[in-house]
Design a protein around this motif. Structure first.
Motif, PDB file in Angstrom:
ATOM      1  N   ASN A  87      47.532  64.042  50.561  1.00 24.84           N
ATOM      2  CA  ASN A  87      48.603  64.500  51.439  1.00 24.84           C
ATOM      3  C   ASN A  87      49.106  63.374  52.337  1.00 24.84           C
ATOM      4  O   ASN A  87      48.353  62.818  53.134  1.00 24.84           O
ATOM      5  N   PRO A  99      61.880  75.706  54.302  1.00 27.96           N
ATOM      6  CA  PRO A  99      61.580  75.318  52.915  1.00 27.96           C
ATOM      7  C   PRO A  99      62.817  74.798  52.188  1.00 27.96           C
ATOM      8  O   PRO A  99      63.945  75.236  52.446  1.00 27.96           O
ATOM      9  N   LYS A 142      61.308  72.446  59.292  1.00 27.63           N
ATOM     10  CA  LYS A 142      60.333  72.889  58.299  1.00 27.63           C
ATOM     11  C   LYS A 142      60.852  74.030  57.421  1.00 27.63           C
ATOM     12  O   LYS A 142      60.080  74.678  56.717  1.00 27.63           O
ATOM     13  N   ASP A 198      54.509  65.977  42.952  1.00 28.73           N
ATOM     14  CA  ASP A 198      53.815  66.349  44.182  1.00 28.73           C
ATOM     15  C   ASP A 198      52.912  67.552  43.902  1.00 28.73           C
ATOM     16  O   ASP A 198      53.400  68.656  43.673  1.00 28.73           O
ATOM     17  N   GLU A 226      44.835  73.186  58.692  1.00 29.83           N
ATOM     18  CA  GLU A 226      45.008  73.559  57.290  1.00 29.83           C
ATOM     19  C   GLU A 226      44.105  74.726  56.895  1.00 29.83           C
ATOM     20  O   GLU A 226      44.191  75.219  55.778  1.00 29.83           O
ATOM     21  N   GLU A 260      52.523  69.901  47.793  1.00 29.24           N
ATOM     22  CA  GLU A 260      53.479  70.945  48.144  1.00 29.24           C
ATOM     23  C   GLU A 260      54.064  71.657  46.928  1.00 29.24           C
ATOM     24  O   GLU A 260      54.613  72.759  47.073  1.00 29.24           O
ATOM     25  N   ARG A 272      51.426  63.894  54.567  1.00 27.36           N
ATOM     26  CA  ARG A 272      52.117  64.518  55.694  1.00 27.36           C
ATOM     27  C   ARG A 272      51.171  65.201  56.672  1.00 27.36           C
ATOM     28  O   ARG A 272      51.633  65.883  57.584  1.00 27.36           O
ATOM     29  N   TYR A 313      58.842  64.067  45.500  1.00 27.42           N
ATOM     30  CA  TYR A 313      57.899  64.534  46.514  1.00 27.42           C
ATOM     31  C   TYR A 313      58.557  65.608  47.375  1.00 27.42           C
ATOM     32  O   TYR A 313      59.752  65.847  47.282  1.00 27.42           O
ATOM     33  N   PHE A 314      57.752  66.269  48.193  1.00 28.05           N
ATOM     34  CA  PHE A 314      58.137  67.374  49.078  1.00 28.05           C
ATOM     35  C   PHE A 314      58.359  68.689  48.334  1.00 28.05           C
ATOM     36  O   PHE A 314      58.986  69.599  48.869  1.00 28.05           O
ATOM     37  N   GLY A 315      57.859  68.807  47.120  1.00 26.98           N
ATOM     38  CA  GLY A 315      58.026  70.067  46.398  1.00 26.98           C
ATOM     39  C   GLY A 315      57.937  69.862  44.902  1.00 26.98           C
ATOM     40  O   GLY A 315      57.453  68.845  44.420  1.00 26.98           O
TER      41      GLY A 315
END
Length: 770
Positions: free
Chosen positions: A302, A621, A619, A273, A579, A276, A304, A251-253
């Motif tokens: 999502n 990347p 945050k 994921d 968003e 993201e 997050r 996750y996260f990318g």
């Protein structure tokens, strides 16, 4: 039959922060260990049954923790530094000692380093491994909780931090990365193989191994480390006695650069994921396909953010994955740990507003509805009430654009992002104007907020006392804290922030465009929870925010008082962002609002202004190639926009919290602040090497003691820290301060710690000036 549904993890603090209150009661000695354990059992039961009732197929267990899941993993593997073992505490108290330090009859130890969990505002405890530690299966917690759920008739999916992530996040005692020698890798793999075998014996069907570190850039040897670990672990899922399916969860990318290798291992499940890492993960699936035994767990809800899922978009992703494989499960994009518990009870939000939000409980329903919709043909989808109701949330514009804000942004010129004269010239003028001593001492901003202060603020909010009564109360506390700071000898004072409930929500309450919740708490670290505001529409300053309190404080002392502000990047990162527009646009709007406040503070006679960017690094990347184009190229200018209009003699400070600063130290310098303070005590001051090597121009205050621990550092201990700083920095560029604000500490530890800090600074100052 709907597609298989899965949840990566669920919030553990409870709907009303029951876990926080239970643990803190135990720490205070007002309840027993058994009381705390009973609360934990009740919460786990409630959360499992809630997910079962919604209809989730794979319900997680072992996602619960008293403090931190990675800290639990250290306990599981026996990676417990000897200084904690020597305390001879039971398992829970050893865990707490590692998380928050210990100072008592059994000894005096500091806590493990604490860092941000990837790009979230959650913090993890950095595992520490030295040559004396024996890696072995050391805890029954995951098995106990699986059995606990099984007694309720629920076969859960046990969740563990994976071995690759554990080793990549672990450090040696001096803070250096691990070297992955064969013995260590084999020992870790052996424990995970034992874990799989044990779960197979207990009747588990799936075990989830979280490997979020796979979404980062790979360094030399990373691929071999991953292969070495899993080539030893996976055979344990298939034994003569029993078998268990293994879900590799990311996750996260995206993991496009390692997916081919992952695919060759033929995991039973691979979690990707698609929030993201959507495009890159899809491209990898198309290029390399899916192994015959593998189910793709599509992370499309999502975990997050709090906005409702756009079902049409999610169904489009599922359709794309289904064109590659028919073995697809519907999952969250990451753990729901990072969102509040439930929208239910948020009656302060109008129903037309509330319908746009989904917290953890509502996201469970979204998973089920998307899974059911994914099984319908085109005709049935057109007739679906669930899909129609969902799409109504996304048709048209939710809010109108604020034309005044838009025109102000359009009028910005590159000169608005540049402060003149250059920093070295400004710093010389500031030294003359401010007349501060060598090694000036200060704090980060907030002072302890007692139950009395919180109660008074609540009374004011409920209109039970007048504004005049409230203002008088706050001014009395400002007077008190100024007197105490003067007495112990601090050089630059703060007003204490007693009027603020939170460093972000307080500002949002004075800005146009924000909404606020009653109970939308999210865990940040340990028992610390935050309640982020919601960015609903275009942002502008509604009224001056801090000016009256800062001006009052400065009028009560001849010493300098810092104006205390939260920066635009941090306000956005610690809010629930929109968003429908870019983060860049939202941050620029916030920067203009805070710029107005900075200029008003200066006009009110405040000569030192701190603009906290505690979450700037948060945050960034995860892929280095995205750092500038997706983030730093607008985040750094936004901070510069805030302060570029002040006089050369006005000193601009900023502050940053628990993060890895070393790799962006030049970008931090480019923020063009005059002074920066940052967390350093839990990272053993490793950032000092980066400051030295980068020829850092910003004056700096590396934190000399850890405020997230209740222990009181000695004067000698702080002197040692200051001397370590002076080994790497010129004394003329060094400030002396704690790691962070003191809001969550008590007076009993705050004032002795500050007295020791000031005494240590004054002793070293006297020595340097001889």
């Amino acid at each position: 039959m709907s597609a298989l549904t899965s949840v990566i993890g669920f919030p553990r603090i409870g709907s009303n922060r029951e876990l926080k209150r239970s643990i803190e009661s135990y720490w205070k000695g007002t309840s027993t260990l058994e009381d705390m354990q009973a609360t934990a059992r009740e919460l786990r039961k409630k959360h499992w049954l809630l997910q079962k009732e919604v209809g989730i197929d794979l319900i997680p267990s072992n996602d619960f923790s008293y403090y931190d899941q990675l800290l639990d993993t250290s306990m599981l593997l026996g990676a417990i530094p000897q200084r904690y073992n020597r305390l001879s505490l039971d398992a829970e108290d050893t865990l707490f000692a590692m998380g928050r330090g210990y100072q008592g009859e059994r000894g005096d130890v500091t806590a493990l380093p604490m860092k941000k969990w990837f790009t979230t505002n959650y913090h993890y405890l950095v595992p520490e491994i030295d040559d004396s530690e024996e890696i072995k299966l050391n805890s029954t917690k995951p098995f106990d909780e699986f059995s606990e759920a099984k007694e309720l008739g629920i076969i859960t999916k046990p969740v563990l931090i994976g071995p690759y992530a554990f080793l990549k996040l672990a450090r040696r005692p001096e803070g250096a990365p691990l070297t992955f020698d064969k013995g260590l890798v084999n020992a870790v793999a052996r424990v995970y193989a034992q874990v799989l075998s044990r779960f197979a014996e207990l009747g588990a069907q799936w075990v989830q191994l979280d490997e979020p570190y796979l979404v980062l850039d790979k360094s030399d040897g990373d691929l071999e480390l991953f292969k070495s670990l899993y080539s030893k672990i996976l055979p344990a899922r298939d034994t003569e006695k029993a078998s268990v399916k293994v879900l590799l969860q990311t996750y996260f990318g995206h993991i496009a650069d390692i997916y081919e290798t992952v695919n060759l291992f033929e995991f039973d499940g691979v979690g990707l994921d698609f929030v993201e890492g959507r495009d890159d993960n899809l491209a990898a699936l198309k290029k390399f396909g899916v192994a015959q035994r593998t189910t793709i767990f599509a992370g499309i809800v999502n975990g997050r953010n709090i906005w409702r899922n756009n079902y049409a978009d999610s169904l489009g992703v599922l359709d794309a994955v289904n064109q590659i494989t028919d073995r697809v499960a519907v999952s969250t994009g990451c753990s729901l740990l990072h969102v509040p518990f439930s929208v239910e009870g948020e009656n302060g939000l109008h129903p037309d507003v509330r319908k746009h939000f989904a917290f953890a409980v509502e996201k469970l329903q979204e998973i089920n509805e998307i899974a059911a919709l994914s099984e319908l043909d085109e005709a049935a989808l057109k007739d679906s009430r669930e899909l129609a109701d969902n799409q109504a949330l996304f048709d048209g514009h939710r809010v109108e654009t604020d034309s005044k804000v838009a025109k102000r942004i359009e009028a910005l010129h590159h000169s608005d992002f540049t402060r003149l004269p250059e920093r070295k010239e400004r710093q010389a003028e500031q030294r003359e104007e401010l007349a501060l001593p060598l090694l000036p001492t200060t704090t980060i901003g907030s002072f302890p907020q007692t139950r009395e202060i919180r109660a008074e603020r609540a009374q004011f909010r409920k209109h039970e006392i007048s504004e005049e009564q409230y203002d008088t109360f706050i001014k009395q506390h400002i007077d008190g804290v100024l007197e105490k700071q003067e007495r112990i000898g601090l050089d630059v004072l703060v007003h204490g922030e007693f009027e603020r409930n939170d460093m972000v929500e307080y500002f949002g309450q004075h800005l146009n465009g924000f909404l606020f919740t009653k109970n939308a708490w999210v865990q940040s670290y340990g028992t610390r929870c935050v309640k982020p505001p919601i960015v609903w529409s275009d942002v502008s300053r509604a009224q001056p925010i801090t000016v009256s309190w800062s001006a009052y404080a400065q009028s009560r002392t001849t010493r300098l008082v810092k104006g205390m502000l939260t920066g635009p990047v941090t306000i956005l990162n610690w809010s629930w962002p929109r968003e429908d527009v870019s983060h860049k646009l939202q941050t620029t709007q916030l920067a203009l609002a805070i710029r107005d406040e900075v200029l008003d503070l200066e006009d009110a006679g405040i000569k030192v202004i701190q603009i906290d960017e505690a979450a700037l690094r948060e945050k960034l990347p995860l892929r280095r190639s995205d750092w500038h184009k997706l983030y730093l190229d607008w985040a750094i200018p936004a901070f510069r926009l805030v302060h570029s209009g002040v006089k050369p003699t006005t000193q601009i400070h900023t502050h940053m919290c628990y993060s890895e600063f070393n790799d962006i130290i030049k970008d931090i310098d480019a923020m063009d602040a005059d002074v920066i303070s940052f967390e350093a005590s839990r990272s053993d001051l490793t950032v000092l090497d980066a400051i030295h090597d980068a020829h850092f121009e910003t004056e700096a205050g590396p934190g000399v003691y850890d405020i997230h621990s209740p222990r009181i550092p000695s004067e000698a201990e702080i002197e040692t820290r200051i001397n370590e700083i002076l080994d790497k920095m010129e004394a003329s560029a060094v400030w002396i301060n704690p790691d962070c604000g003191l809001k969550t500490r008590g007076d009993a530890e705050t004032w002795p710690s500050l007295e020791h800090m000031v005494a240590a600074a004054q002793a070293i100052r006297a020595r340097l000036e001889r």
